[in-house]
Design a protein around this motif. Structure first.
Motif, PDB file in Angstrom:
ATOM      1  N   LEU A   1      -2.403 -19.410  29.360  1.00 46.89           N
ATOM      2  CA  LEU A   1      -1.098 -19.233  29.790  1.00 46.89           C
ATOM      3  C   LEU A   1      -1.055 -20.314  31.061  1.00 46.89           C
ATOM      4  O   LEU A   1      -0.023 -21.025  31.343  1.00 46.89           O
ATOM      5  N   LEU A   2      -2.029 -20.315  31.806  1.00 45.97           N
ATOM      6  CA  LEU A   2      -2.072 -21.005  32.975  1.00 45.97           C
ATOM      7  C   LEU A   2      -2.103 -22.615  32.403  1.00 45.97           C
ATOM      8  O   LEU A   2      -1.342 -23.626  33.188  1.00 45.97           O
ATOM      9  N   MET A   3      -2.678 -22.907  31.603  1.00 45.15           N
ATOM     10  CA  MET A   3      -2.936 -24.281  31.053  1.00 45.15           C
ATOM     11  C   MET A   3      -1.521 -24.632  30.646  1.00 45.15           C
ATOM     12  O   MET A   3      -1.125 -25.746  30.695  1.00 45.15           O
ATOM     13  N   ALA A   4      -0.963 -23.846  29.593  1.00 42.76           N
ATOM     14  CA  ALA A   4       0.458 -23.940  29.134  1.00 42.76           C
ATOM     15  C   ALA A   4       1.399 -24.412  30.374  1.00 42.76           C
ATOM     16  O   ALA A   4       2.261 -25.140  30.093  1.00 42.76           O
ATOM     17  N   LYS A   5       1.387 -23.594  31.234  1.00 41.22           N
ATOM     18  CA  LYS A   5       2.297 -23.655  32.380  1.00 41.22           C
ATOM     19  C   LYS A   5       2.195 -24.781  33.218  1.00 41.22           C
ATOM     20  O   LYS A   5       3.334 -25.757  33.363  1.00 41.22           O
ATOM     21  N   ARG A   6       1.033 -25.467  33.119  1.00 37.09           N
ATOM     22  CA  ARG A   6       0.720 -26.960  33.709  1.00 37.09           C
ATOM     23  C   ARG A   6       1.215 -27.881  32.965  1.00 37.09           C
ATOM     24  O   ARG A   6       2.001 -28.827  33.319  1.00 37.09           O
TER      25      ARG A   6
ATOM     26  N   ALA B   1       1.690 -25.518  23.360  1.00 40.49           N
ATOM     27  CA  ALA B   1       0.914 -24.459  22.768  1.00 40.49           C
ATOM     28  C   ALA B   1      -0.562 -24.444  22.076  1.00 40.49           C
ATOM     29  O   ALA B   1      -1.555 -23.941  22.561  1.00 40.49           O
ATOM     30  N   LEU B   2      -0.683 -25.597  21.260  1.00 43.07           N
ATOM     31  CA  LEU B   2      -1.914 -26.073  20.403  1.00 43.07           C
ATOM     32  C   LEU B   2      -3.003 -26.417  21.761  1.00 43.07           C
ATOM     33  O   LEU B   2      -3.944 -26.079  21.509  1.00 43.07           O
TER      34      LEU B   2
END
Length: 478
Positions: free
Chosen positions: A138-143, A156-157
């Motif tokens: 989630l934090l990587m996606a937020k970044r 997402a991927l």
């Protein structure tokens, strides 16, 4: 580690950067969790709850702060032996290990049973392995949503989610909004290059770290100059190979390094950023290290031990560095890369990646000899490659130290100097120290290994950092 709330709150009031990443504060009045260096107005003591990790804060129902961005906090070092297994597993999760494998494979990687890993991980982090991995994704996606214009599907991927639907549902459940609403505007012109920031604890002796990397630069694979480090990279994900380049600069005002790369590397973003963290030792604690080293570190605070983007590359460098003047090693490795590395496009100075461990295992010894490597050291390099490919040897910080050192010492053609060099740069062992290093003896005025060992004992457990300071004085390539 247990957190003392009063101590944490005093640290929060002081915004002490030494503790950035070591705990997070959740504010009950806002439902937000922050880093201890968050610039917003300090909340009241009764509204503060302290957590060991972002995953525990999110499990308690808090959402990440949009101002201090918890995903940018520097990580933990791996010195605490009692928690090393759990932290090794956490490091692998942060690097995306569970994006392509399961928990049993993770447990096997760190050398324990599935059940034991789950237990010690929960004890160390206060959340399950699944919950920890979920927070990292989630934090990587937020970044990615914040720092790039990539389509949500690609976000997402790249973050490790198996499907966009799963990503949307979890993002909405945890953060209370649809990912697409995270952006005020939709930019349909996705750039070819993206940048990301990685935090560290100040100070950072950036110029001296670059000087070290410059002296050891492999032309065509690396380029160091004008305050910038660039290198060609090749990362395999299953049967696919992702080739590109990275550029790293220092933003000393924000205590972050900026990493620029082409969007072709986005599918392996977690691996790329992990490589940068290791290369620049971003989890180091200069406040502890410099205090311990005393006068040796005076004038050059925040020295880092340059790690490995690829542990096998460091091992090859160590083997070749045994045979002749170390100043010749970069030239030999450059010839190796030029002949056997993968071609890199869209960059003038970076032309080849360093050859993969698979390629080295298949090379005839004569091919390595033609680049200037001796027969004995060519045999050692091929033996190293075989040990890695069979899984008997891992050259990464998560590897078990003693058994890895023992495996390295069994390989014919590796001196103790080479073993310690690999331990320092590939395994990230802060106490590595090649006692028979000729360059160390001269500035320290010691002629014997025994004298040098006794002198170095005062620097434990940070002898690798002490060695960097001594090498700095000698200006020799390593």
């Amino acid at each position: 580690m247990k957190l003392d709330p009063d101590t944490c709150y005093q640290t929060l009031l002081a915004r002490d950067r030494r503790f950035d990443g070591w705990f997070f504060v959740g504010v009950s009045s806002t439902g937000i969790y922050c880093r201890p260096v968050c610039p917003v107005r300090t909340p009241k003591r009764q509204n503060c709850h302290f957590f060991l990790s972002a995953a525990v804060a999110e499990k308690a129902g808090f959402r990440p702060c949009l101002r201090c961005r918890p995903e940018l906090a520097p990580g933990h070092g791996l010195l605490d032996v009692s928690a090393q297994l759990a932290r090794s597993a956490a490091t692998l999760i942060e690097e995306g290990f569970l994006n392509t494998a399961g928990i049993p494979e993770l447990a096997a990687r760190v050398g324990v049973t599935d059940r034991h890993l789950r237990r010690i991980f929960d004890t160390e982090y206060g959340v399950s392995i699944v919950e920890f991995a979920q927070t990292q994704r989630l934090l990587m996606a937020k970044r990615l949503l914040t720092d790039t214009c990539l389509p949500v599907t690609q976000v997402a991927l790249a973050a490790g989610f198996g499907s966009v639907r799963r990503f949307n549902d979890l993002f909405l459940h945890k953060y209370g909004l649809n990912p697409r609403r995270f952006r005020k505007t939709i930019d349909t012109n996705v750039p070819d290059i993206v940048s990301f920031a990685l935090g560290y604890r100040p100070p950072f002796c950036w110029s001296e770290v670059l000087a070290f990397l410059k002296r050891a630069q492999i032309d065509g694979v690396e380029k160091v100059g004008d305050g910038c480090y660039e290198r060609a990279v090749e990362i395999k994900r299953g049967e696919r190979s992702f080739v590109g380049w990275i550029s790293v600069t220092n933003d000393s005002r924000r205590f972050m390094v900026n990493v620029t790369m082409p969007t072709t590397l986005i599918p392996v973003l977690t691996e790329v950023l992990a490589g940068v963290r290791r290369t620049f030792d971003l989890s180091a604690r200069p406040d502890l290290i410099d205090t311990h080293l005393g006068d040796l570190a005076a004038g050059y605070p925040g020295m880092r031990v340059p790690g490995a983007f690829n542990g096998f590359e460091i091992a090859v460098r160590a083997v070749v560095g045994q045979q002749r003047s170390l100043s010749d090693t970069p030239a030999i490795l450059s010839r190796v890369a030029e002949r056997f590395g993968t071609e890199v496009t869209a960059h003038d100075a970076l032309t080849r990646t360093f050859p993969s461990v698979v390629l080295f295992s298949r090379l005839p010894l004569s091919a390595l000899e033609e680049t200037g490597i001796t027969r004995a050291h060519a045999e050692a390099i091929v033996a190293l490659a075989d040990e890695i490919l069979t899984g008997r040897l891992m050259l990464e910080p998560a590897a078990p130290l003693e058994s890895t050192l023992h495996a390295l010492r069994r390989i014919r053609g590796l001196s103790e100097w080479a073993v310690q060099y690999i331990a320092m740069r590939a395994l990230g062992w802060p106490n590595a120290f090649p006692e028979d290093d000729a360059v160390l003896k001269e500035p320290l005025c010691h002629s014997s290994v025994g004298e040098l060992s006794r002198r170095a004992s005062q620097w434990q457990p940070w002898r690798a950092y002490a060695m960097l300071h001594v090498w700095r004085r000698s200006k020799k390539a390593r």
